[in-house]
Design a protein around this motif. Structure first.
Motif, PDB file in Angstrom:
ATOM      1  N   LEU A  74       0.831  -1.202   0.000  1.00 25.76           N
ATOM      2  CA  LEU A  74       0.000   0.000   0.000  1.00 25.76           C
ATOM      3  C   LEU A  74       0.864   1.250   0.000  1.00 25.76           C
ATOM      4  CD1 LEU A  74      -2.541  -1.061   2.771  1.00 25.76           C
ATOM      5  CD2 LEU A  74      -2.893  -1.188   0.295  1.00 25.76           C
ATOM      6  N   LYS A  75       0.272   2.344  -0.464  1.00 22.52           N
ATOM      7  CA  LYS A  75       0.942   3.641  -0.453  1.00 22.52           C
ATOM      8  C   LYS A  75      -0.074   4.699  -0.041  1.00 22.52           C
ATOM      9  CE  LYS A  75       3.667   6.746  -3.386  1.00 22.52           C
ATOM     10  NZ  LYS A  75       4.203   6.977  -4.754  1.00 22.52           N
ATOM     11  N   PRO A  76       0.289   5.629   0.846  1.00 21.55           N
ATOM     12  CA  PRO A  76      -0.665   6.664   1.255  1.00 21.55           C
ATOM     13  C   PRO A  76      -1.111   7.515   0.062  1.00 21.55           C
ATOM     14  CG  PRO A  76       1.280   6.683   2.671  1.00 21.55           C
ATOM     15  CD  PRO A  76       1.592   5.790   1.513  1.00 21.55           C
ATOM     16  N   VAL A  77      -2.376   7.927   0.080  1.00 20.28           N
ATOM     17  CA  VAL A  77      -2.842   8.818  -0.985  1.00 20.28           C
ATOM     18  C   VAL A  77      -2.256  10.214  -0.804  1.00 20.28           C
ATOM     19  CG1 VAL A  77      -4.968   7.534  -1.413  1.00 20.28           C
ATOM     20  CG2 VAL A  77      -4.959   9.388   0.297  1.00 20.28           C
ATOM     21  N   ALA A  78      -1.820  10.521   0.423  1.00 18.93           N
ATOM     22  CA  ALA A  78      -1.193  11.818   0.703  1.00 18.93           C
ATOM     23  C   ALA A  78      -0.427  11.716   2.010  1.00 18.93           C
ATOM     24  CB  ALA A  78      -2.237  12.927   0.796  1.00 18.93           C
ATOM     25  N   VAL A  79       0.638  12.487   2.119  1.00 13.05           N
ATOM     26  CA  VAL A  79       1.398  12.609   3.366  1.00 13.05           C
ATOM     27  C   VAL A  79       1.603  14.093   3.618  1.00 13.05           C
ATOM     28  CG1 VAL A  79       3.544  12.126   4.588  1.00 13.05           C
ATOM     29  CG2 VAL A  79       2.583  10.403   3.026  1.00 13.05           C
ATOM     30  N   GLU A  80       1.073  14.596   4.729  1.00 15.06           N
ATOM     31  CA  GLU A  80       1.181  16.003   5.078  1.00 15.06           C
ATOM     32  C   GLU A  80       1.800  16.146   6.468  1.00 15.06           C
ATOM     33  OE1 GLU A  80       0.508  18.727   3.303  1.00 15.06           O
ATOM     34  OE2 GLU A  80      -0.097  17.542   1.554  1.00 15.06           O
TER      35      GLU A  80
ATOM     36  N   LYS B  27      -8.597  16.662  -1.117  1.00 20.09           N
ATOM     37  CA  LYS B  27      -8.389  16.605  -2.558  1.00 20.09           C
ATOM     38  C   LYS B  27      -7.793  15.276  -2.995  1.00 20.09           C
ATOM     39  CE  LYS B  27      -6.319  19.211  -6.376  1.00 20.09           C
ATOM     40  NZ  LYS B  27      -5.511  20.404  -6.734  1.00 20.09           N
ATOM     41  N   ALA B  28      -6.968  14.688  -2.124  1.00 20.58           N
ATOM     42  CA  ALA B  28      -6.333  13.405  -2.456  1.00 20.58           C
ATOM     43  C   ALA B  28      -7.297  12.228  -2.320  1.00 20.58           C
ATOM     44  CB  ALA B  28      -5.125  13.182  -1.561  1.00 20.58           C
ATOM     45  N   GLY B  29      -8.472  12.466  -1.770  1.00 24.75           N
ATOM     46  CA  GLY B  29      -9.465  11.403  -1.632  1.00 24.75           C
ATOM     47  C   GLY B  29      -9.310  10.562  -0.378  1.00 24.75           C
ATOM     48  N   ALA B  30      -8.639  11.100   0.636  1.00 17.88           N
ATOM     49  CA  ALA B  30      -8.425  10.339   1.871  1.00 17.88           C
ATOM     50  C   ALA B  30      -9.744  10.068   2.587  1.00 17.88           C
ATOM     51  CB  ALA B  30      -7.484  11.099   2.795  1.00 17.88           C
ATOM     52  N   GLU B  31      -9.868   8.852   3.112  1.00 17.25           N
ATOM     53  CA  GLU B  31     -11.005   8.497   3.949  1.00 17.25           C
ATOM     54  C   GLU B  31     -10.567   8.256   5.400  1.00 17.25           C
ATOM     55  OE1 GLU B  31     -12.996   5.211   2.138  1.00 17.25           O
ATOM     56  OE2 GLU B  31     -13.692   6.393   0.416  1.00 17.25           O
TER      57      GLU B  31
END
Length: 382
Positions: free
Chosen positions: A201-207, A225-229
Motif C-alpha cells: 500500500l501507499k498513502p494517498v497523501a502525506v502532510e 483533494k487526495a481522496g483520503a477516507e
C-alpha cells in the motif's frame, strides 16, 4: 571503617553535589539510604504533569510491594530525580545523580526516547539497569544490554493501526498520513508508511505540520483533494485535538486514527469531534480487564483522580523491577539484569516476558472513542 568526623561528611556531601563518583560508599550505606530504585522523571517544566502521574504510579506500586513483604526482605525505598522530561541535559544530570549519589542498582526512566538515547552512554557500562516506557525502536536496538522496555515499540503501534484499518475498517487504499514535523512525528509517519509498504500500500497523501500550529486548513484541504477516507494522525495530543476539531468544522468526512487519540488531553480539547477516533493505546482506565479496574479503584482512592497511561506504565515498571531484584536475590546489577530474562508478570499493559534485547511487551490496544470515552475494541500482540 572508622567513623568520619562532621567536617569529613560535609566534604563528601560537597563532592556529591559536584557530581563526583562516590566509589567508597557502597550500595546500602548511609549515603545510599538503602534505596534500591532511583527514578528519573519530569518534576518541573512543561512535562511536570506527566511526571506527577508517573510518580503516583510508582508510589502506588511501592506501597503494594511493601505491603506484600518488600524487596530482599526489607521495605522497598525509591528516590526521585528531576530529568525535566525530554530535556537531554536534565536527563543526563538526573541519571548521573542516581548512579553516583544514590547508587541504586535499578533506575526507572528516563521515559522519553530522546533522553533514553542521550543517557545510554552514561549507564550502559553496567552500573545500573534502566526500566523505561520509551517506545522509540532504537532504545533496545542500540547495543545497550542494561535497558528494559515495558511498552511495545513504535513499530507495533504502526503495524496494529494499519492491520486494523485493513481488516476491520476496510480502509483499502484511501489512507493518508498527517504528522508533526519533529522527531516524534517523523519517526511515527516513517513507520506507518513502512508498514503500509509491507502490505503493498501507499498513502494517498502525506502532510506535516509544525508542533503547536493553530491552523491546519491547508493540509486538511490537500488530504480531501487526495481522496483520503482514513487519516493516520501522528501528532501530539493538543495538536491532534485541534486537527480533528477543524476537520469537523469544515465538514470533512475523515475518520482519524493515531497514537494519542485516547489520551485525556486530546479528549478534553477535541470534545465531540473526537467521536469515532481510533487509537493504538497502551492503557485506558475504561478497559474492562479486572486487573485494570482494580488498579483504577485503588488509584482513585489514593490520589482522588483517574490514572492515565503514565501512571499505569510506571506502576507496572516498578513491580517488574521489584520482581527482578527479588529473583536475583541480590542488589548486584548484573544479576538483576539477568533476572529480567526469566521474570514474568501479568500487568496492566500486558503480560510481561523480557527478551534478551530487553523488550518485555509486544502488545497494544485498539481503542475507539464512543460517547466521549475510550472503549477497547481489541488487544493486538505480535
Amino acid at each position: 571503617m572508622k567513623e568520619r568526623n562532621a567536617g569529613g561528611w560535609q566534604r563528601l556531601r560537597a563532592a556529591a553535589g559536584a557530581g563526583l563518583i562516590l566509589a567508597a560508599l557502597p550500595l546500602g550505606g548511609a549515603w545510599a539510604q538503602d534505596a534500591l530504585i532511583g527514578v528519573s522523571l519530569p518534576m518541573t517544566g512543561p512535562k511536570a504533569l506527566v511526571g506527577r502521574n508517573f510518580k503516583q504510579g510508582v508510589e502506588l506500586a511501592v506501597d503494594e510491594i511493601n505491603a506484600a513483604g518488600g524487596v530482599l526482605g526489607k521495605p522497598l525505598k525509591v528516590v526521585f530525580e528531576d530529568d525535566q522530561g525530554d530535556n537531554t541535559n536534565g536527563a543526563i544530570n538526573a541519571v548521573n545523580k542516581i548512579m553516583q549519589v544514590h547508587q541504586t542498582p535499578v533506575m526507572i526512566g528516563p521515559h522519553y526516547s530522546v533522553t533514553q538515547m542521550a543517557t545510554q552512554n552514561v549507564y550502559c557500562n553496567g552500573k545500573v539497569v534502566s526500566v523505561t516506557g520509551a517506545t522509540g525502536v532504537p532504545v533496545t536496538n542500540s547495543g545497550c544490554n542494561f535497558v528494559i522496555r515495558t511498552r511495545s515499540n513504535d513499530n507495533v503501534q504502526a503495524k496494529a493501526l494499519i492491520d486494523y484499518a485493513q481488516k476491520e475498517l476496510k480502509a483499502g487504499e484511501k489512507i493518508a498520513v498527517f504528522y508533526a514535523n519533529d522527531d516524534f512525528g517523523k519517526s511515527g509517519q516513517a513507520r506507518v508508511v513502512a508498514q503500509m509498504a509491507a502490505l503493498g500500500l501507499k498513502p494517498v497523501a502525506v502532510e506535516s505540520h509544525n508542533p503547536n500550529d493553530k491552523d491546519y486548513s491547508a493540509q486538511l484541504a490537500k488530504l480531501q483533494k487526495a481522496g483520503a477516507e482514513l487519516v493516520i494522525l501522528w501528532a501530539h495530543d493538543t495538536d491532534a485535538a485541534l486537527i480533528v476539531k477543524q476537520a469537523k468544522q469544515f465538514g470533512l468526512p475523515f475518520q482519524f486514527a493515531g497514537a494519542v487519540l485516547s489520551e485525556e488531553a486530546f479528549l478534553k480539547l477535541a470534545g465531540r469531534s473526537a467521536e469515532g477516533a481510533m487509537s493504538a493505546s497502551y492503557f485506558v482506565p475504561t478497559d474492562p480487564n479486572p486487573a485494570v479496574q482494580a488498579f483504577v479503584k485503588k488509584y482513585e482512592e489514593r490520589f482522588k483522580m483517574a490514572p492515565d497511561v503514565w501512571s499505569a506504565t510506571y506502576y507496572d515498571a516498578t513491580i517488574l523491577a521489584a520482581k527482578a531484584i527479588n529473583a536475583a536475590g541480590s542488589a548486584d546489577v548484573a544479576k538483576i539484569r539477568d533476572a529480567f530474562n526469566s521474570v514474568k508478570y501479568d500487568g496492566l499493559l500486558a503480560g510481561y516476558h523480557c527478551t534478551p534485547s530487553g523488550d518485555c511487551n509486544n502488545q497494544v490496544n485498539i481503542v475507539e472513542i464512543k460517547g466521549g470515552r475510550p472503549v477497547v475494541r481489541s488487544a493486538v500482540s505480535y
